[in-house]
Write a protein that holds these residues in place. Structure first.
Motif, PDB file in Angstrom:
ATOM      1  N   ILE A 108       0.853  -1.200   0.000  1.00 24.04           N
ATOM      2  CA  ILE A 108       0.000   0.000   0.000  1.00 24.04           C
ATOM      3  C   ILE A 108       0.888   1.249   0.000  1.00 24.04           C
ATOM      4  CG2 ILE A 108      -1.759   1.295   1.313  1.00 24.04           C
ATOM      5  CD1 ILE A 108      -2.587  -1.440   2.538  1.00 24.04           C
ATOM      6  N   SER A 109       0.579   2.190  -0.908  1.00 24.94           N
ATOM      7  CA  SER A 109       1.361   3.432  -0.960  1.00 24.94           C
ATOM      8  C   SER A 109       0.761   4.475  -0.024  1.00 24.94           C
ATOM      9  CB  SER A 109       1.391   3.961  -2.386  1.00 24.94           C
ATOM     10  OG  SER A 109       1.949   5.246  -2.379  1.00 24.94           O
ATOM     11  N   VAL A 110       1.568   4.919   0.938  1.00 20.44           N
ATOM     12  CA  VAL A 110       1.075   5.947   1.874  1.00 20.44           C
ATOM     13  C   VAL A 110       1.943   7.198   1.776  1.00 20.44           C
ATOM     14  CG1 VAL A 110      -0.067   4.481   3.576  1.00 20.44           C
ATOM     15  CG2 VAL A 110       2.393   4.790   3.720  1.00 20.44           C
ATOM     16  N   GLU A 111       2.651   7.332   0.638  1.00 18.75           N
ATOM     17  CA  GLU A 111       3.523   8.488   0.455  1.00 18.75           C
ATOM     18  C   GLU A 111       2.709   9.777   0.564  1.00 18.75           C
ATOM     19  OE1 GLU A 111       6.128   8.220  -2.952  1.00 18.75           O
ATOM     20  OE2 GLU A 111       6.670  10.340  -2.722  1.00 18.75           O
ATOM     21  N   GLY A 112       3.196  10.694   1.389  1.00 14.62           N
ATOM     22  CA  GLY A 112       2.536  11.989   1.537  1.00 14.62           C
ATOM     23  C   GLY A 112       1.308  11.956   2.448  1.00 14.62           C
ATOM     24  N   LYS A 113       0.971  10.773   2.957  1.00 15.92           N
ATOM     25  CA  LYS A 113      -0.211  10.666   3.836  1.00 15.92           C
ATOM     26  C   LYS A 113       0.174  11.043   5.274  1.00 15.92           C
ATOM     27  CE  LYS A 113      -3.246   8.956   0.887  1.00 15.92           C
ATOM     28  NZ  LYS A 113      -3.291   7.594   0.355  1.00 15.92           N
ATOM     29  N   PRO A 114      -0.824  11.462   6.097  1.00 18.44           N
ATOM     30  CA  PRO A 114      -0.511  11.832   7.491  1.00 18.44           C
ATOM     31  C   PRO A 114       0.041  10.635   8.290  1.00 18.44           C
ATOM     32  CG  PRO A 114      -2.822  12.275   6.950  1.00 18.44           C
ATOM     33  CD  PRO A 114      -2.225  11.612   5.763  1.00 18.44           C
ATOM     34  N   THR A 115       0.853  10.960   9.308  1.00 15.58           N
ATOM     35  CA  THR A 115       1.477   9.899  10.100  1.00 15.58           C
ATOM     36  C   THR A 115       0.415   9.016  10.789  1.00 15.58           C
ATOM     37  OG1 THR A 115       1.701  11.477  11.887  1.00 15.58           O
ATOM     38  CG2 THR A 115       3.661  11.058  10.581  1.00 15.58           C
ATOM     39  N   GLU A 116      -0.739   9.636  11.122  1.00 11.06           N
ATOM     40  CA  GLU A 116      -1.799   8.851  11.796  1.00 11.06           C
ATOM     41  C   GLU A 116      -2.201   7.649  10.941  1.00 11.06           C
ATOM     42  OE1 GLU A 116      -2.431  12.323  11.289  1.00 11.06           O
ATOM     43  OE2 GLU A 116      -1.401  12.645  13.195  1.00 11.06           O
ATOM     44  N   GLU A 117      -2.300   7.909   9.646  1.00 16.36           N
ATOM     45  CA  GLU A 117      -2.712   6.837   8.734  1.00 16.36           C
ATOM     46  C   GLU A 117      -1.678   5.700   8.727  1.00 16.36           C
ATOM     47  OE1 GLU A 117      -4.043   6.834   4.150  1.00 16.36           O
ATOM     48  OE2 GLU A 117      -4.625   8.578   5.346  1.00 16.36           O
ATOM     49  N   MET A 118      -0.407   6.107   8.791  1.00 16.37           N
ATOM     50  CA  MET A 118       0.664   5.090   8.791  1.00 16.37           C
ATOM     51  C   MET A 118       0.623   4.299  10.102  1.00 16.37           C
ATOM     52  SD  MET A 118       3.739   7.226   7.054  1.00 16.37           S
ATOM     53  CE  MET A 118       3.345   8.465   5.824  1.00 16.37           C
ATOM     54  N   ASN A 119       0.430   5.011  11.225  1.00 13.93           N
ATOM     55  CA  ASN A 119       0.372   4.326  12.520  1.00 13.93           C
ATOM     56  C   ASN A 119      -0.788   3.335  12.571  1.00 13.93           C
ATOM     57  OD1 ASN A 119       2.635   5.326  13.905  1.00 13.93           O
ATOM     58  ND2 ASN A 119       1.592   7.282  14.218  1.00 13.93           N
ATOM     59  N   LYS A 120      -1.905   3.758  11.958  1.00 17.55           N
ATOM     60  CA  LYS A 120      -3.092   2.899  11.931  1.00 17.55           C
ATOM     61  C   LYS A 120      -2.785   1.600  11.164  1.00 17.55           C
ATOM     62  CE  LYS A 120      -7.849   3.325  10.742  1.00 17.55           C
ATOM     63  NZ  LYS A 120      -8.513   3.795   9.563  1.00 17.55           N
ATOM     64  N   LEU A 121      -2.139   1.770  10.025  1.00 16.03           N
ATOM     65  CA  LEU A 121      -1.801   0.591   9.203  1.00 16.03           C
ATOM     66  C   LEU A 121      -0.841  -0.349   9.941  1.00 16.03           C
ATOM     67  CD1 LEU A 121      -1.399   1.825   5.540  1.00 16.03           C
ATOM     68  CD2 LEU A 121      -2.521  -0.279   6.268  1.00 16.03           C
ATOM     69  N   ILE A 122       0.152   0.250  10.600  1.00 13.08           N
ATOM     70  CA  ILE A 122       1.136  -0.572  11.345  1.00 13.08           C
ATOM     71  C   ILE A 122       0.435  -1.402  12.414  1.00 13.08           C
ATOM     72  CG2 ILE A 122       3.107  -0.447  12.962  1.00 13.08           C
ATOM     73  CD1 ILE A 122       4.205   1.834  11.249  1.00 13.08           C
ATOM     74  N   LYS A 123      -0.521  -0.725  13.094  1.00 11.99           N
ATOM     75  CA  LYS A 123      -1.265  -1.414  14.160  1.00 11.99           C
ATOM     76  C   LYS A 123      -2.182  -2.502  13.596  1.00 11.99           C
ATOM     77  CE  LYS A 123      -1.934   1.112  18.317  1.00 11.99           C
ATOM     78  NZ  LYS A 123      -2.464   2.415  18.660  1.00 11.99           N
ATOM     79  N   GLU A 124      -3.014  -2.072  12.648  1.00 13.94           N
ATOM     80  CA  GLU A 124      -4.012  -2.998  12.088  1.00 13.94           C
ATOM     81  C   GLU A 124      -3.381  -4.239  11.474  1.00 13.94           C
ATOM     82  OE1 GLU A 124      -7.459   0.170  10.800  1.00 13.94           O
ATOM     83  OE2 GLU A 124      -6.414  -0.958   9.237  1.00 13.94           O
ATOM     84  N   ARG A 125      -2.302  -4.008  10.742  1.00 12.72           N
ATOM     85  CA  ARG A 125      -1.675  -5.129  10.022  1.00 12.72           C
ATOM     86  C   ARG A 125      -0.581  -5.810  10.833  1.00 12.72           C
ATOM     87  NH1 ARG A 125      -2.728  -5.295   3.924  1.00 12.72           N
ATOM     88  NH2 ARG A 125      -4.507  -3.930   3.860  1.00 12.72           N
ATOM     89  N   LYS A 126      -0.417  -5.316  12.054  1.00 12.08           N
ATOM     90  CA  LYS A 126       0.589  -5.875  12.970  1.00 12.08           C
ATOM     91  C   LYS A 126       1.962  -5.946  12.289  1.00 12.08           C
ATOM     92  CE  LYS A 126      -2.516  -8.696  15.819  1.00 12.08           C
ATOM     93  NZ  LYS A 126      -3.848  -8.570  15.219  1.00 12.08           N
ATOM     94  N   LEU A 127       2.362  -4.827  11.680  1.00 12.74           N
ATOM     95  CA  LEU A 127       3.635  -4.810  10.963  1.00 12.74           C
ATOM     96  C   LEU A 127       4.798  -4.814  11.960  1.00 12.74           C
ATOM     97  CD1 LEU A 127       2.835  -2.210   8.142  1.00 12.74           C
ATOM     98  CD2 LEU A 127       2.492  -4.691   8.158  1.00 12.74           C
ATOM     99  N   LYS A 128       5.825  -5.572  11.620  1.00 10.98           N
ATOM    100  CA  LYS A 128       6.986  -5.712  12.517  1.00 10.98           C
ATOM    101  C   LYS A 128       8.258  -5.349  11.756  1.00 10.98           C
ATOM    102  CE  LYS A 128       4.989  -7.793  16.157  1.00 10.98           C
ATOM    103  NZ  LYS A 128       4.113  -6.846  16.752  1.00 10.98           N
ATOM    104  N   CYS A 129       9.339  -5.169  12.513  1.00  9.25           N
ATOM    105  CA  CYS A 129      10.644  -4.873  11.920  1.00  9.25           C
ATOM    106  C   CYS A 129      11.044  -6.039  11.001  1.00  9.25           C
ATOM    107  CB  CYS A 129      11.669  -4.704  13.028  1.00  9.25           C
ATOM    108  SG  CYS A 129      13.375  -4.697  12.427  1.00  9.25           S
ATOM    109  N   PRO A 130      11.375  -5.759   9.724  1.00  7.91           N
ATOM    110  CA  PRO A 130      11.711  -6.866   8.818  1.00  7.91           C
ATOM    111  C   PRO A 130      13.033  -7.553   9.186  1.00  7.91           C
ATOM    112  CG  PRO A 130      11.957  -4.737   7.720  1.00  7.91           C
ATOM    113  CD  PRO A 130      11.393  -4.455   9.068  1.00  7.91           C
ATOM    114  N   LYS A 131      13.858  -6.858   9.985  1.00  7.68           N
ATOM    115  CA  LYS A 131      15.159  -7.455  10.322  1.00  7.68           C
ATOM    116  C   LYS A 131      15.056  -8.436  11.498  1.00  7.68           C
ATOM    117  CE  LYS A 131      17.934  -3.661   8.608  1.00  7.68           C
ATOM    118  NZ  LYS A 131      18.614  -2.426   8.988  1.00  7.68           N
ATOM    119  N   CYS A 132      14.283  -8.022  12.578  1.00  5.58           N
ATOM    120  CA  CYS A 132      14.298  -8.883  13.768  1.00  5.58           C
ATOM    121  C   CYS A 132      12.911  -9.173  14.314  1.00  5.58           C
ATOM    122  CB  CYS A 132      15.157  -8.233  14.855  1.00  5.58           C
ATOM    123  SG  CYS A 132      14.331  -6.825  15.608  1.00  5.58           S
TER     124      CYS A 132
END
Ligand code: ATP
Length: 493
Positions: A108-132
């Motif tokens: 999903i492209s969130v370029e230029g979108k508010p940080t709230e939207e990015m935080n929401k996506l991280i939470k909803e999709r349970k995104l984690k650090c790709p390294k560890c």
């Protein structure tokens, strides 16, 4: 190993491009160009200058300072909005550009979108650090400019310029008066820019110190015609329109005349530069289907812009913007006029006092080099070594001069030929190792021709010219060598 990794290996081994101050633990995002890399870079810049500046009657080049006062960036908006969203892994402390990471992990492209939207996506999709797989911190905004303090007593806040454009805008009134410039005219600049990138990567594609080449083309918005448009209107370029992006389609080859008619392009000036860029990159060995102009989506476009088109080059890790093209209207001059209190207007031929509009092509030189390295790299199992198919215009040397063996008077004769040719071309002399190894070494750095002095040379004053691309050899008279080499270079360019 990917092709791009293979190229980096060659760059290291041959000292073409390598991490800065590498004898110490390095800071990522800084690279040095060694002797061969410097020649390539210098030739590329010279070629750019020939192609975009010297071929035009009305583009002036300037060379401005790298450090500029905070006031400049207050006016330009960089202080407030030259920001990237950042997130950090709470466990391994790795930093990520949040929009890139989200795109990588979700598509999903969130370029230029508010940080709230990015935080929401991280939470909803349970995104984690790709390294560890650690937890990611809240996304916050981070200003990319590198700050410094000038004067021994301090207090004078300044920044290393994040783009070359601001010198052009601040110098605009002086240059336009000094050069008695009449609209339309352009001011160009080639030089370093600095950005405190969150995660520098992909070799010289995203670094913290890089070279840009920019043109600000100023014109009267009431008379936006480009005098050369007629000459180029039937030229085709590959455009990825908004519609194609929405439908997931490929870029479309179309004339700029059609793109203007379909209201994809906003004006003739932008069309003119896009055509020139397309020709420029193709002439550097990048195939047409690995080039496209992406019409930036509204959410990626600054509010003042009336059209942004990124020239993108296809890399193994995706399409990468290499030239940013923008119709910036009168935004920059207006802002600087307001903040400086100085008059940045010009008087048109018919006596109107206006703030000109501007079209800006902004080239990344290092990213261009990365694109050239990738697309000119030939993996050659048959030959037994890999090589660069650089067009001579940017090849570090035009020819290498080899005595077949380093005895029997051949080196002496070869040095005579070398002395003759170096007056006209960038050439080098090499007698170390077997002739096969020397051909391989020359091919590996993209030298278009190899000139070999053999036993027959001593008898009849002839040498062989080996063509890098075909490995075919042709025997020619030394007395005709300069002329023949010139025409061979022209043919390959
Ligand atoms: P990106 O989205 O990749 O960060 P940008 O949109 O910020 O790029 P511009 O501000 O339009 O880039 O800069 C113009 C050109 O300068 C880019 O197309 C690119 O070729 C080059 N450039 C920008 N940032 C970098 C960088 N960190 N390293 C190398 N080149 C860069």
């Amino acid at each position: 190993m990917s092709k791009f990794e293979e190229i980096q290996k060659v760059c290291l081994r041959r000292g073409i491009i390598f991490p800065s101050a590498e004898i110490y633990p390095t800071i990522s995002g800084f690279f040095d160009y060694g002797p061969i890399g410097t020649l390539i870079k210098r030739k590329l810049i010279d070629y750019w200058r020939e192609f975009f500046v010297k071929s035009e009657d009305n583009i002036f080049e300037m060379d401005g300072s790298l450090i500029l006062s905070e006031k400049v960036f207050k006016a330009s908006g960089h202080l407030e909005s030259f920001v990237d969203p950042i997130t950090q892994c709470k466990k391994c402390k790795s930093m990520f550009k949040a929009d890139d990471l989200i795109k990588e992990l979700t598509g999903i492209s969130v370029e230029g979108k508010p940080t709230e939207e990015m935080n929401k996506l991280i939470k909803e999709r349970k995104l984690k650090c790709p390294k560890c797989k650690g937890e990611l911190s809240e996304v916050r905004l981070f200003n990319l400019m590198l700050k410094t303090e000038v004067s021994p007593v301090g207090g004078q806040i300044a920044y290393l310029r994040p783009e070359t454009a601001q010198n052009i805008f601040t110098a605009f009134p002086r240059i336009s008066r000094a050069m008695r410039a009449k609209l339309p005219f352009g001011i160009a600049q080639v030089g370093k820019s600095f950005r405190n990138e969150i995660s520098p990567r992909h070799f010289i594609v995203r670094v913290r110190e890089f070279n840009q080449a920019e043109i600000e083309m100023f014109f009267d918005p009431e008379n936006p015609a480009c005098p050369n448009f007629e000459k180029i209107k039937k030229k085709k370029i590959r455009i990825l329109s908004h519609e194609a992006q929405k439908k997931g389609k490929e870029a479309e080859l179309m004339t700029v005349e059609e793109a203007l008619k379909r209201k994809i392009l906003p004006n003739e000036w932008l069309a003119y530069f896009l055509v020139k860029e397309f020709e420029f990159y193709k002439s550097l060995g990048i195939p047409e289907d690995s080039l496209r102009f992406r019409h930036m989506l509204p959410e990626e476009t600054p509010h003042y812009s009336k059209g942004n088109f990124d020239l993108e080059i296809k890399f193994e890790f995706g399409w990468k913007e290499t030239v940013g093209n923008a119709y910036r209207t009168d935004y920059d001059l207006k802002k600087h006029m307001k903040f400086s209190g100085k008059d940045l207007t010009v008087i048109t031929e018919d006596g109107r006092k206006i703030i000109p509009h501007v079209v800006e092509p902004s080239f990344g030189i290092d990213r261009t080099i990365a694109g050239i390295l990738l697309h000119c790299f030939v993996e050659d199992k048959k030959r037994g070594w890999n090589w660069f198919k650089f067009p001579p215009k940017i090849a570090p040397f035009m020819a290498a001069i080899f005595p077949l063996v380093s005895k029997d008077g051949l080196p002496e004769k070869a040095k005579e030929v070398y002395e003759m040719l170096r007056k006209e071309f960038d050439v080098y002399y090499d007698e170390k190792g077997s002739i096969g190894k020397r051909y391989a070494r020359a091919d590996e750095i993209g030298v278009p021709f190899g000139i070999t002095i053999d036993y027959q040379t001593l008898e009849d004053d002839t040498v062989t010219i080996r063509d890098r691309d075909t490995t075919k050899q042709e025997r020619v008279k030394i007395s005709e060598l300069t002329g023949i080499l010139k025409s061979l270079i022209d043919r390959k360019n």
